[in-house]
Design a protein around this motif. Sequence first.
Motif, mmCIF file in Angstrom:
data_model
loop_
_atom_site.group_PDB
_atom_site.id
_atom_site.type_symbol
_atom_site.label_atom_id
_atom_site.label_comp_id
_atom_site.label_asym_id
_atom_site.label_seq_id
_atom_site.Cartn_x
_atom_site.Cartn_y
_atom_site.Cartn_z
ATOM 1 N N ASN A 103 -39.571 -74.243 -109.724
ATOM 2 C CA ASN A 103 -40.432 -75.056 -110.573
ATOM 3 C C ASN A 103 -40.366 -76.522 -110.182
ATOM 4 O O ASN A 103 -41.395 -77.208 -110.114
ATOM 5 C CB ASN A 103 -40.043 -74.875 -112.044
ATOM 6 N N PHE B 175 -37.808 -78.160 -122.167
ATOM 7 C CA PHE B 175 -38.383 -79.489 -122.086
ATOM 8 C C PHE B 175 -37.670 -80.303 -121.010
ATOM 9 O O PHE B 175 -36.561 -79.974 -120.581
ATOM 10 C CB PHE B 175 -38.236 -80.214 -123.436
ATOM 11 N N ASN B 176 -38.327 -81.368 -120.575
ATOM 12 C CA ASN B 176 -37.692 -82.330 -119.685
ATOM 13 C C ASN B 176 -38.228 -83.712 -120.024
ATOM 14 O O ASN B 176 -39.033 -83.866 -120.951
ATOM 15 C CB ASN B 176 -37.923 -81.961 -118.207
ATOM 16 N N ARG C 246 -42.468 -72.447 -125.183
ATOM 17 C CA ARG C 246 -42.701 -73.867 -124.902
ATOM 18 C C ARG C 246 -41.628 -74.451 -123.987
ATOM 19 O O ARG C 246 -41.934 -75.010 -122.952
ATOM 20 C CB ARG C 246 -42.746 -74.675 -126.199
ATOM 21 N N HIS D 82 -40.384 -85.415 -118.838
ATOM 22 C CA HIS D 82 -41.816 -85.592 -118.598
ATOM 23 C C HIS D 82 -42.695 -84.745 -119.525
ATOM 24 O O HIS D 82 -43.910 -84.874 -119.490
ATOM 25 C CB HIS D 82 -42.161 -85.260 -117.138
ATOM 26 N N ASN D 83 -42.094 -83.869 -120.321
ATOM 27 C CA ASN D 83 -42.933 -83.014 -121.166
ATOM 28 C C ASN D 83 -42.428 -82.899 -122.603
ATOM 29 O O ASN D 83 -42.675 -81.895 -123.268
ATOM 30 C CB ASN D 83 -43.088 -81.619 -120.540
ATOM 31 N N GLY D 84 -41.716 -83.908 -123.063
ATOM 32 C CA GLY D 84 -41.296 -83.902 -124.457
ATOM 33 C C GLY D 84 -39.815 -83.830 -124.710
ATOM 34 O O GLY D 84 -39.390 -83.755 -125.875
ATOM 35 N N TYR E 175 -34.897 -81.525 -115.320
ATOM 36 C CA TYR E 175 -34.935 -82.303 -116.561
ATOM 37 C C TYR E 175 -35.116 -83.799 -116.288
ATOM 38 O O TYR E 175 -35.932 -84.462 -116.930
ATOM 39 C CB TYR E 175 -33.661 -82.086 -117.381
ATOM 40 N N LYS F 264 -35.758 -85.329 -113.151
ATOM 41 C CA LYS F 264 -36.580 -85.638 -111.977
ATOM 42 C C LYS F 264 -35.826 -86.529 -110.983
ATOM 43 O O LYS F 264 -36.444 -87.197 -110.149
ATOM 44 C CB LYS F 264 -37.913 -86.299 -112.378
ATOM 45 N N GLU G 25 -32.566 -79.457 -123.073
ATOM 46 C CA GLU G 25 -33.846 -78.792 -122.800
ATOM 47 C C GLU G 25 -34.536 -78.287 -124.068
ATOM 48 O O GLU G 25 -35.754 -78.131 -124.073
ATOM 49 C CB GLU G 25 -33.605 -77.609 -121.855
#
Length: 454
Positions: free
Chosen positions: A262, A399-400, A396, A402-404, A199, A201, A131
């Motif tokens: 989330n 992360f996963n 920030r 889908h977002n970096g 993370y 999906k 993450e």
Amino acid sequence: MRPVILPGLLTILFTCLLVPNALAIDVNPDDITSLRDAAKTVASNMMQFYNDRDSKDIPGKLDGTWWEGGSMFMTLIQYWYLTGDDQFNDAIQEGMYWQKGENDFFPSNYSQYLGNDDQVFWGLAAITAAELNFPERDNEPSWVSLAEGVFNSQIPRWDMTSCGGGLRWQIWPYQNGFKLKNAISNGGLFQLSARLALYTKNATYAEWAEKIWDWSATTPLLRKTWVIADTTNVDANCKDHGDFQWTYNYATYICGAGYMHNYTNGEETKWLEGMSGLIKTSDQFFPDSASNQVISDITCEPIKKCDRNQKTFKSYFTSWLGFMSLIVPTNTTADMMARFKTSAVAAGQQCSGGRDGKHCGIRWTKRTEWDGTSGLEQEMSVLGVLNAVMVPFKARAPFNTHNGGNSQSRPHGESDTEDTPGPITTGDKVGAGILTAMFVIFWAGAVSWMVKDK
């Protein structure tokens, strides 16, 4: 000849004697430089204990305990992400990869006595590394693959032979605690499943997270009053309850619920309700003696009976909730984050021990009165709360994919995804029950043989 003591020196000596926190770590929770400086001091002290251990030839292994190595690295990974200080990164990588076992953090040297909770903490360290985009080494499994390895090895232990499901505390029938199903083992796997769901999906992880939460709610481990029991016994069909209250039990269920909230985009109200209810019950860990603003493990701290494990618990509560605060509605964690600031200041004031006057105690509610204890675990707890207070400055992660998030499923260091689980089927559920039954029968036979052989 009588030595001459200058008046100025006399003043300094009296100050050191009468003001025990003169050398404590000053923490300004609203100043990132102050927080980073304090965290660096604490992290360095913690690593000094690590470097001075008798088992230093075994990367990741602490004297007398295995699981704490995973939790220590998890705390250091958070520290690296929040401060940019990479001086410990080689030690983290070396220890994590050395203890990976068959890519599931179940190394053969220790597997005969490990519990489910021991293993899951290394899995939580691995998903933390994923993450936060902690650097990976070439030709090694990715961090997310190692977290998946823990998940894949624990799911077959889901025990349908008693209490309608759940993980036992201990893995082997010859261990004390095998008949117990406890909050940290089930809550740990719940949190790991929820974080893997967010993370990757992959819906399989979300399905298992919900399964573990719903099963826990049928037992005293997760009551409707949002009071968490530490343990329940299979001989009582999981209706009895050991009611010692520990911060980390609450933290693991709170954070799992936050990640599921989330993951589901807030569409399933039970996650927000559960998270909010458990946070409210966690008020008990902020006693009146410190104006309800400084965290304490109330079961052991007031009577000075915390063992080395329990001295680390506050680290997980504070740091997990700190990072979770980035992915849940602000109003659910705002009060807790404010208390963490006060706790961080109090923790720094407890860091006035040892020859350097910077080693930390564990009873932060005592503030300026150092409690006389020091050790790796105390440093870990203080670093955890400092990490939590630094989180809003970074704001920030997690992360996963889908977002970096950089970590990809590579179980053997290649670019394959062969170990990624598929959807849960009826056959999977039946198979897990059969595996559990076979496992119990096998070990019952093995233990009988060993007893007879003696």
